[in-house]
Design a protein around this motif. Structure first.
Motif, PDB file in Angstrom:
ATOM      1  N   UNK A 238       5.582   6.072   9.422  1.00  0.00           N
ATOM      2  CA  UNK A 238       4.118   5.983   9.386  1.00  0.00           C
ATOM      3  C   UNK A 238       3.615   4.572   9.630  1.00  0.00           C
ATOM      4  N   UNK A 239       4.436   3.578   9.319  1.00  0.00           N
ATOM      5  CA  UNK A 239       3.922   2.207   9.432  1.00  0.00           C
ATOM      6  C   UNK A 239       4.715   1.370  10.441  1.00  0.00           C
ATOM      7  N   UNK A 240       6.020   1.236  10.225  1.00  0.00           N
ATOM      8  CA  UNK A 240       6.768   0.276  11.034  1.00  0.00           C
ATOM      9  C   UNK A 240       6.821   0.662  12.511  1.00  0.00           C
ATOM     10  N   UNK A 241       7.122   1.933  12.797  1.00  0.00           N
ATOM     11  CA  UNK A 241       7.243   2.324  14.200  1.00  0.00           C
ATOM     12  C   UNK A 241       5.918   2.222  14.954  1.00  0.00           C
TER      13      UNK A 241
ATOM     14  N   UNK B 259       0.839  -1.199   0.000  1.00  0.00           N
ATOM     15  CA  UNK B 259       0.000   0.000   0.000  1.00  0.00           C
ATOM     16  C   UNK B 259       0.876   1.251   0.000  1.00  0.00           C
ATOM     17  N   UNK B 260       1.892   1.256   0.874  1.00  0.00           N
ATOM     18  CA  UNK B 260       2.776   2.419   0.921  1.00  0.00           C
ATOM     19  C   UNK B 260       3.565   2.553  -0.373  1.00  0.00           C
ATOM     20  N   UNK B 261       3.888   1.400  -0.978  1.00  0.00           N
ATOM     21  CA  UNK B 261       4.618   1.451  -2.247  1.00  0.00           C
ATOM     22  C   UNK B 261       3.760   2.137  -3.306  1.00  0.00           C
TER      23      UNK B 261
ATOM     24  N   UNK C 103      11.939   6.144   4.821  1.00  0.00           N
ATOM     25  CA  UNK C 103      11.731   6.973   6.004  1.00  0.00           C
ATOM     26  C   UNK C 103      10.238   7.058   6.340  1.00  0.00           C
ATOM     27  N   UNK C 104       9.418   7.295   5.290  1.00  0.00           N
ATOM     28  CA  UNK C 104       7.970   7.357   5.523  1.00  0.00           C
ATOM     29  C   UNK C 104       7.439   6.013   6.001  1.00  0.00           C
TER      30      UNK C 104
END
Lengths: 266, 287
Positions: B200-203, B186-188, B195-196
């Motif tokens: 936005x997702x991993x952390x 989705x982010x791709x 960084x995003x």
């Protein structure tokens, strides 16, 4: 099929497209010699049994997979370039909303990444929430919404940055029939209002026939197109059109196409 | 309220067992003393004596409680005999070590998730680091830092960080990798960079894993700080208190210091639990 030159109205064009995955069991031909032209404003459904490459094709359009043969253009560009130009919004089978973001926060996600201003983010969130009939739900968290509402929110997320193309990979596959019917109806209204080009993967024949202007029938091993049906149904489609003779005839042709491509396995 | 009864029952059983063990372990001394004095002792006298010796093999619960209370409330907090004083010395090293360990752990985990070379190389070293007994490392750390003029809190904090970074690395690697392929795809489709994706997702996705790790790591930090006080004859801190207790056979002092450490650890874990609940609720991840 139409001529092979790209015209102004052509949005997606595949010529001799092939995609081979290298696996430990040897190469798998996910797509082989796929030729297809999608025009602006088309609603194209890809239908076929699992393994026919319909999802792979959609992912190739989105530059999530990379073809190993042939050419594929989206808005006249390479898929990678088209993605960078924000050519499409993608809706997955699961809503995939971030549980730690509200509905509005989830819709803002692409806008934040693409660098829209705060004011514009807010405005666009309101606009797309209205488009998918979720006004007033912006502050809710995903778990507070039903599965159908979550999927509508994920469609809103894909619409938020105003891409011309909407790619949907079995978006209603996990929902029950009643919810699915309603969302299908709403999707058609949305399509009429926004004039987007929609690529829609499904394995439901009625869904494909009800929604599409063009139905692409695919078959597996190797994944290829066996039939492309231009729908003769009018653009305005009430749900009961599914009982009409025309509808049943198109559904029959889709079923024939599936059977022909699949040998005796169906 | 329903859960209070079982907890009290278990606690009661432990205390009863402890008293029994006290009588059993300390009776030898009582019999020896009686034999030396040439007197007979009844069982009742044995019990009474074993529960109130000055330097028992195993102090009775009430003796430990007395020692703990005296250490916590019976002294001025600046006194060298106050457990509050020693506890604070240990706590400050623990918190600094915990902060260093957590920061280092998160950085390493981010590196491991984003860099294949680090993925292959860092984890084996991290695991190897934890197989070396901390007791073997601690004196060397103290000596090395002392040679460059650093004594007191910093070397202890380093030893503490050495123990506490590991659970954070393991938990955060798992947490940062918890988003599934679809969420990454989705982010791709938004053309998001590393960084995003991280921000936005991993952390955010790794938060539940982080807190689970922090609870383990804060307790490990405390152990590290105490172990750091054992060598080089530190004069303050719960570790020093344990050490001087064992030098002079002050078993009650040892046990009181042990309980003070346990209470400190429980408190730290509870604080992290509280922050966890608050954070996850604010993130909408706690139902």
């Amino acid at each position: 099929m139409k001529d092979t030159t790209t015209t102004a109205g052509t949005v997606i064009e595949a010529r001799g497209l092939g995609l081979t995955f290298q696996t430990s069991d040897g190469p798998v031909h996910a797509l082989k010699d796929v030729n297809l032209t999608v025009d602006k404003g088309d609603f194209v459904s890809f239908i076929g049994p699992s393994g026919c490459g319909k999802t792979t094709f959609l992912r190739a359009i989105a530059a999530l997979e990379h073809p190993t043969e042939g050419t594929l253009t989206v808005n006249g560009m390479e898929p990678d370039a088209a993605r960078q130009a924000r050519a499409y919004g993608y809706v997955f089978q699961a809503a995939g909303l971030y549980p730690w973001r509200t509905i509005a926060g989830n819709i803002k996600l692409p806008l934040e990444i693409m660098g829209f201003s705060k004011a514009e983010q807010k405005e666009r969130v309101e606009k797309v929430l209205a488009l998918v009939d979720l006004e007033g739900f912006g502050k809710k968290f995903p778990w507070q919404l039903s599965g159908g509402m979550q999927q509508r929110a994920s469609i809103a997320r894909a619409l938020a940055f105003d891409a011309d193309i909407l790619l949907m990979d079995e978006p209603f596959g996990a929902l029950d029939e009643i919810v699915r019917d309603r969302l299908n109806e709403e999707l058609l209204k949305l399509w009429a209002r926004t004039e987007k080009t929609i690529g829609f993967v499904t394995h439901s024949i009625p869904e494909a026939v009800y929604l599409s202007t063009k139905i692409v029938v695919m078959s597996p091993r190797p994944g290829r197109i066996t039939d492309v049906i231009e729908s003769t149904l009018p653009r305005q489609r009430p749900l009961d059109i599914r009982d009409s003779r025309e509808f049943i005839e198109i559904a029959h042709r889709v079923r024939e196409g599936l059977r022909a491509g699949h040998g005796d396995e169906v | 309220m329903r859960s209070v009864l079982p907890i009290l029952a278990v606690l009661g059983a432990i205390v009863a067992l402890w008293y029994a063990a006290t009588v059993w372990l300390n009776s030898q001394w009582t019999y020896d003393q009686a034999a030396r004095a040439g007197v007979e002792v009844s069982f009742g006298e044995v019990v009474a004596d074993t529960l109130n010796q000055d330097r028992p093999v195993l102090p009775a619960p009430h003796q430990v409680a007395e020692g703990l209370w005296d250490g916590l409330a019976g002294q001025k907090v600046t006194s060298k005999r106050s457990l509050v004083y020693h506890g604070w010395v240990t706590l400050s090293a623990t918190l600094v070590g915990f902060a260093i360990g957590t920061g280092l752990g998160i950085l390493l985990a981010v590196g491991i998730v984003h860099n294949r070379a680090m993925d292959m190389s860092v984890m084996p070293w991290a695991i190897a680091s934890q197989t070396i007994p901390i007791l073997a490392i601690a004196p060397m750390v103290i000596v090395v830092f002392a040679s460059v003029g650093l004594t007191g809190l910093i070397p202890k904090a380093i030893i503490s960080a050495y123990l506490s970074f590991f659970p954070v690395v393991v938990g955060m690697v798992k947490g940062l990798r918890s988003p599934d392929a679809m969420q990454l795809d989705l982010l791709k489709t938004y053309n998001a960079g590393g960084w995003d994706t991280l921000r936005k997702l991993r952390l955010p996705a790794s938060m539940p894993y982080l807190f689970a790790s922090l609870k383990v790591s804060v307790a490990a930090s405390l152990v590290g700080a105490i172990v750091g006080e054992l060598p080089a004859g530190a004069t303050s801190g719960l570790g020093a208190r344990l050490l001087s207790g064992s030098y002079y056979g002050q078993t009650i002092q040892i046990w009181a210091a042990l309980f003070a450490a346990a209470i400190l650890a429980a408190g730290l874990v509870m604080i992290i639990g509280g922050i966890e609940r608050g954070t996850l609720r604010r993130m909408g991840m706690a139902r």
